[in-house]
Design an enzyme around this catalytic site. Structure first.
Site, mmCIF file in Angstrom:
data_model
loop_
_atom_site.group_PDB
_atom_site.id
_atom_site.type_symbol
_atom_site.label_atom_id
_atom_site.label_comp_id
_atom_site.label_asym_id
_atom_site.label_seq_id
_atom_site.Cartn_x
_atom_site.Cartn_y
_atom_site.Cartn_z
ATOM 1 N N LYS A 256 -0.538 -2.170 -8.942
ATOM 2 C CA LYS A 256 -1.036 -0.912 -8.382
ATOM 3 C C LYS A 256 -0.196 0.258 -8.878
ATOM 4 O O LYS A 256 0.996 0.121 -9.136
ATOM 5 C CB LYS A 256 -0.954 -1.017 -6.850
ATOM 6 N N GLY B 266 6.318 0.988 -9.113
ATOM 7 C CA GLY B 266 7.552 0.833 -9.879
ATOM 8 C C GLY B 266 7.443 -0.125 -11.051
ATOM 9 O O GLY B 266 8.435 -0.731 -11.459
ATOM 10 N N LYS B 267 6.231 -0.258 -11.640
ATOM 11 C CA LYS B 267 6.059 -1.136 -12.806
ATOM 12 C C LYS B 267 6.988 -0.731 -13.943
ATOM 13 O O LYS B 267 7.611 -1.577 -14.584
ATOM 14 C CB LYS B 267 4.613 -1.079 -13.318
ATOM 15 N N SER C 203 9.822 0.974 -13.950
ATOM 16 C CA SER C 203 11.243 0.680 -13.690
ATOM 17 C C SER C 203 11.519 -0.806 -13.854
ATOM 18 O O SER C 203 12.552 -1.204 -14.412
ATOM 19 C CB SER C 203 11.632 1.133 -12.285
ATOM 20 N N ASP D 295 0.548 2.364 -20.871
ATOM 21 C CA ASP D 295 -0.008 3.224 -19.817
ATOM 22 C C ASP D 295 -0.191 4.624 -20.402
ATOM 23 O O ASP D 295 0.754 5.189 -20.954
ATOM 24 C CB ASP D 295 0.976 3.265 -18.641
ATOM 25 N N ASN E 239 8.831 -4.887 -4.920
ATOM 26 C CA ASN E 239 9.765 -3.780 -5.138
ATOM 27 C C ASN E 239 9.933 -2.970 -3.846
ATOM 28 O O ASN E 239 9.081 -3.010 -2.962
ATOM 29 C CB ASN E 239 9.234 -2.892 -6.274
#
Length: 451
Positions: A136, A140-141, A143, A165, A389
């Site tokens: 989603k 934090g993908k 990071s 992205d 996360n």
């Protein structure tokens, strides 16, 4: 349909009736992404007057928030353990950090918290491994992806992190520009590590698509058919100008082409030294679309191109010469489809590739992660780990909030200094101790934000 779409396009650009509201959070990375979004909105003549800064830690937010948040997150963690699609995955908990994870030192610290003991055994051996981070938006993908890349590189593995992205937050996360469409060395204050980063270039991919659908053959064919007295066929072919079809390709097509180029690029002997390749993917919906795009090309554009091939200039030449000649557009499309199919097969290879889901401990995020996990398994994408996360630790105190409060002030100052964002009305949304889900919670939150 064209008429309805044009109505919507005009509506979005009507300053009297429509406005775009940007939503962000008080971090440098989110503010910089919002600034890029605003520039694109201005470029597209879309009206934007306000920005909502969500999750602002207020002066009175303290111990009560910590206690309530700890209680609230237990519900989503219990759901994650019991959900059929998620229960079989290895759970990796990443704690809430009081400072924004940005720059190599912060990523190294965060990576040691999250990834230690997770991939150490897998790192044995020199085989090349691919990792895709997805989930989603806002969990934090980036990071997680960047911290894993720093961890691998620090362990001595030549590593490439690729941003697929369209928001391209990896450069913000590394605190370094990585544009140019080629792997660039990441400068580390901690000393040299074999880490490289790159952003895919959707615009370049779109140009390649247009070139593959070049209509030069169609134009020449029309002239030949006219000369042969077959002008009616020529008129019909004028409606098959495939370049126009791809001026604005369906969402995700250009990203898929860009990813397929990255897969080809890392096969180049020049980049054979990369042993760990990490993709920071777009939010869930985009990611799922990417995986089915080779079939889309074959079922739609591919059929159109092959129809044109049957009626093409080369077909006319073949009729007179008896020699079969291929349409260059067909050859280019076949090459493109082959590249994309190779990327798709790579992402399904259980020996070399793994998809890691990233989520946060809220019911909304975990529910979306469940749907993503089920879709990935249906598509035979290897997935066996989920990172949860922003988990608040049992020993968390008001001190964490005080540090975060100071950190967010730096981000808000950065927003006030941005040439575009400083012109917008700023609306602050408070950090809420319970997840904003359901009409009563939304009514309460709305009374705080929109008054």
């Amino acid at each position: 349909m064209q008429h309805r779409i044009q109505l919507v396009k005009n509506l979005f650009r009507n300053k009297e009736t429509t406005e775009f509201v940007i939503a962000t959070i008080p971090t440098y990375m989110a503010v910089d992404e919002s600034a890029r979004l605003l520039q694109q909105l201005h470029k597209d003549n879309i009206n934007c007057k306000r920005i909502v800064v969500n999750q602002v830690v207020g002066e009175k937010t303290g111990e009560t928030y910590v206690r309530m948040k700890l209680k609230d997150q237990q519900q989503s963690l219990a759901f994650l353990r019991e959900d059929p699609a998620l229960s079989q995955l290895t759970k990796i908990e990443a704690p809430v950090i009081d400072l924004e994870v940005r720059g190599v030192p912060a990523l190294s610290y965060f990576g040691n918290l999250v990834w230690s003991d997770v991939y150490d055994s897998m790192n044995a051996g020199a085989d090349r491994k691919f990792f895709l981070m997805g989930g989603k938006g806002g969990v934090g993908k980036t990071s997680c992806a960047a911290s894993l890349a720093v961890k691998f590189a620090s362990d001595g593995y030549p590593t490439l992190i690729v941003s697929t992205d369209p928001a391209h937050s990896v450069s913000d996360s590394l605190d370094q520009g990585i544009g140019g469409g080629k792997p660039m060395p990441v400068i580390s204050p901690l000393g040299d590590i074999p880490l490289y980063a790159m952003e895919t270039d959707p615009e370049q991919a779109r140009a390649e698509l247009r070139q593959a659908m070049s209509d030069e053959n169609s134009k020449k064919l029309n002239e030949v058919l006219d000369a042969l007295g077959m002008g009616t066929v020529a008129d019909q072919l004028k409606d098959l100008q495939l370049g126009d079809l791809l001026d604005t390709p369906p969402p995700g097509v250009d990203e898929a082409v860009a990813i397929s180029k990255v897969v080809q690029l890392v096969k180049n002997p020049q980049y054979s030294h990369f042993k760990r390749i990490i993709f920071d993917t777009a939010p869930t919906g985009h990611t799922l679309r990417l995986l089915t795009l080779p079939e889309f090309l074959d079922n739609t554009i591919g059929k159109l191109v092959r129809l044109r091939q049957k009626l093409s200039l080369n077909a006319v030449k073949s009729f007179f010469t008896g020699k079969e000649e291929k349409d260059p557009a067909v050859e280019k499309l076949d090459e493109l489809k082959g590249r994309m199919a190779e990327a798709r097969d790579l992402f399904r290879n259980k020996n070399s590739t793994e998809f890691v889901i990233v989520t946060i401990p809220t019911m909304m995020a975990v529910s979306e992660s469940s749907r993503l996990a089920a879709a990935l398994k249906d598509d035979n994408i290897p997935v066996n780990k989920i990172v949860v996360n922003q988990v608040l630790q049992d020993n968390a105190t008001e001190k964490l909030l005080a540090t975060r409060r100071a950190d967010q002030q730096r981000a808000l100052s950065h927003m006030r200094e941005d040439p575009g964002l400083k012109e917008l009305q700023v609306i602050q949304g408070p950090l809420i101790d319970l997840e904003v889900r359901g009409v009563p919670a939304l009514m309460y939150y709305g009374s705080q934000v929109w008054k």
